[in-house]
Design an enzyme around this catalytic site. Structure first.
Site, PDB file in Angstrom:
ATOM      1  N   ASN A  42     -25.527  73.257 -57.829  1.00  0.00           N
ATOM      2  CA  ASN A  42     -26.354  73.690 -56.708  1.00  0.00           C
ATOM      3  C   ASN A  42     -27.673  74.247 -57.231  1.00  0.00           C
ATOM      4  OD1 ASN A  42     -24.668  75.815 -57.635  1.00  0.00           O
ATOM      5  ND2 ASN A  42     -24.921  76.969 -55.757  1.00  0.00           N
ATOM      6  N   GLU A  55     -22.695  68.739 -54.970  1.00  0.00           N
ATOM      7  CA  GLU A  55     -22.205  67.385 -54.674  1.00  0.00           C
ATOM      8  C   GLU A  55     -23.361  66.449 -54.344  1.00  0.00           C
ATOM      9  OE1 GLU A  55     -21.256  70.275 -53.475  1.00  0.00           O
ATOM     10  OE2 GLU A  55     -19.207  70.258 -52.740  1.00  0.00           O
ATOM     11  N   CYS A  90     -19.051  71.235 -48.518  1.00  0.00           N
ATOM     12  CA  CYS A  90     -19.542  71.582 -47.174  1.00  0.00           C
ATOM     13  C   CYS A  90     -19.625  70.322 -46.311  1.00  0.00           C
ATOM     14  CB  CYS A  90     -20.898  72.281 -47.266  1.00  0.00           C
ATOM     15  SG  CYS A  90     -22.295  71.165 -47.461  1.00  0.00           S
ATOM     16  N   CYS A  93     -22.301  67.722 -47.281  1.00  0.00           N
ATOM     17  CA  CYS A  93     -21.947  66.918 -48.461  1.00  0.00           C
ATOM     18  C   CYS A  93     -20.872  65.894 -48.124  1.00  0.00           C
ATOM     19  CB  CYS A  93     -21.495  67.829 -49.600  1.00  0.00           C
ATOM     20  SG  CYS A  93     -22.871  68.753 -50.306  1.00  0.00           S
TER      21      CYS A  93
HETATM   22  N1  THU Z   1     -22.522  75.005 -52.267  1.00  0.00           N
HETATM   23  C1  THU Z   1     -22.371  73.855 -52.993  1.00  0.00           C
HETATM   24  O1  THU Z   1     -23.132  73.596 -53.935  1.00  0.00           O
HETATM   25  N2  THU Z   1     -21.384  73.005 -52.648  1.00  0.00           N
HETATM   26  C2  THU Z   1     -20.466  73.243 -51.664  1.00  0.00           C
HETATM   27  O2  THU Z   1     -19.671  72.385 -51.357  1.00  0.00           O
HETATM   28  C3  THU Z   1     -20.449  74.540 -50.986  1.00  0.00           C
HETATM   29  C4  THU Z   1     -21.692  75.346 -51.145  1.00  0.00           C
HETATM   30  C5  THU Z   1     -23.586  75.938 -52.641  1.00  0.00           C
HETATM   31  C6  THU Z   1     -24.705  76.038 -51.657  1.00  0.00           C
HETATM   32  C7  THU Z   1     -25.260  77.421 -52.001  1.00  0.00           C
HETATM   33  O3  THU Z   1     -26.169  77.284 -53.077  1.00  0.00           O
HETATM   34  C8  THU Z   1     -24.061  78.200 -52.449  1.00  0.00           C
HETATM   35  O4  THU Z   1     -23.063  77.231 -52.785  1.00  0.00           O
HETATM   36  C9  THU Z   1     -23.507  79.147 -51.423  1.00  0.00           C
HETATM   37  O5  THU Z   1     -23.287  78.519 -50.210  1.00  0.00           O
END
Ligand code: THU
Length: 136
Positions: A42, A55, A90, A93
């Site tokens: 992320n 993702e 999420c 994604c």
């Molecule tokens: N996040 C992801 O990278 N992938 C997910 O499936 C869930 C959330 C990140 C987004 C944000 O930078 C942090 O996690 C908190 O939501």
């Protein structure tokens, strides 16, 4: 490649997360049909909205490198860089994966005890909207 191996690669990718605002770090390892693995983390932004999930980073890297068919994805994440349980993708994604993957596409998450929890995209995104819905 075994789910545990792909999860280990995702855990390594998590170390590169840029998450100074949420402190929630996530890594993803996307296995292409070619056998190549695309890593993602992320990447947050001070304006919050432009932030990107691990993702999607992995999917966009793969597609921009010319790969569009995928065998599996593994995701590892948690608060403060210390994942304690599964980090489910999420909704956004899941929808991005839908664009390139079928219902049987495997999604591996890491349980607190380190074991792999396996789901399919169809389980995590049932009755989904895809390009097929635009074909009249
Ligand atoms: N996040 C992801 O990278 N992938 C997910 O499936 C869930 C959330 C990140 C987004 C944000 O930078 C942090 O996690 C908190 O939501």
């Amino acid at each position: 490649m075994k789910p545990e191996e792909l999860l280990e690669l995702a855990a390594g990718a998590m170390e590169r997360a840029y998450a100074p605002y949420s402190r929630f770090t996530v890594g993803a390892a996307l296995l292409g049909a070619s056998g190549r693995v695309y890593l993602g983390c992320n990447v947050e932004n001070a304006a919050y909205g432009p932030s990107n999930c691990a993702e999607r980073t992995a999917v966009f890297k793969a597609v921009s490198e010319g790969e569009r068919r995928f065998a599996a994805i593994a995701v590892v994440g948690g608060p403060g860089g210390r994942p304690e349980g599964p980090c489910p993708p999420c909704g956004v994604c899941r929808q991005v994966l839908r664009e390139f993957c079928t219902d049987d596409f495997p999604i591996y998450l890491r349980r607190a005890d380190g074991s792999a929890a396996a789901y399919t995209l169809g389980q995590l995104l049932p009755e989904s909207f895809s390009g097929a819905n635009l074909e009249v």
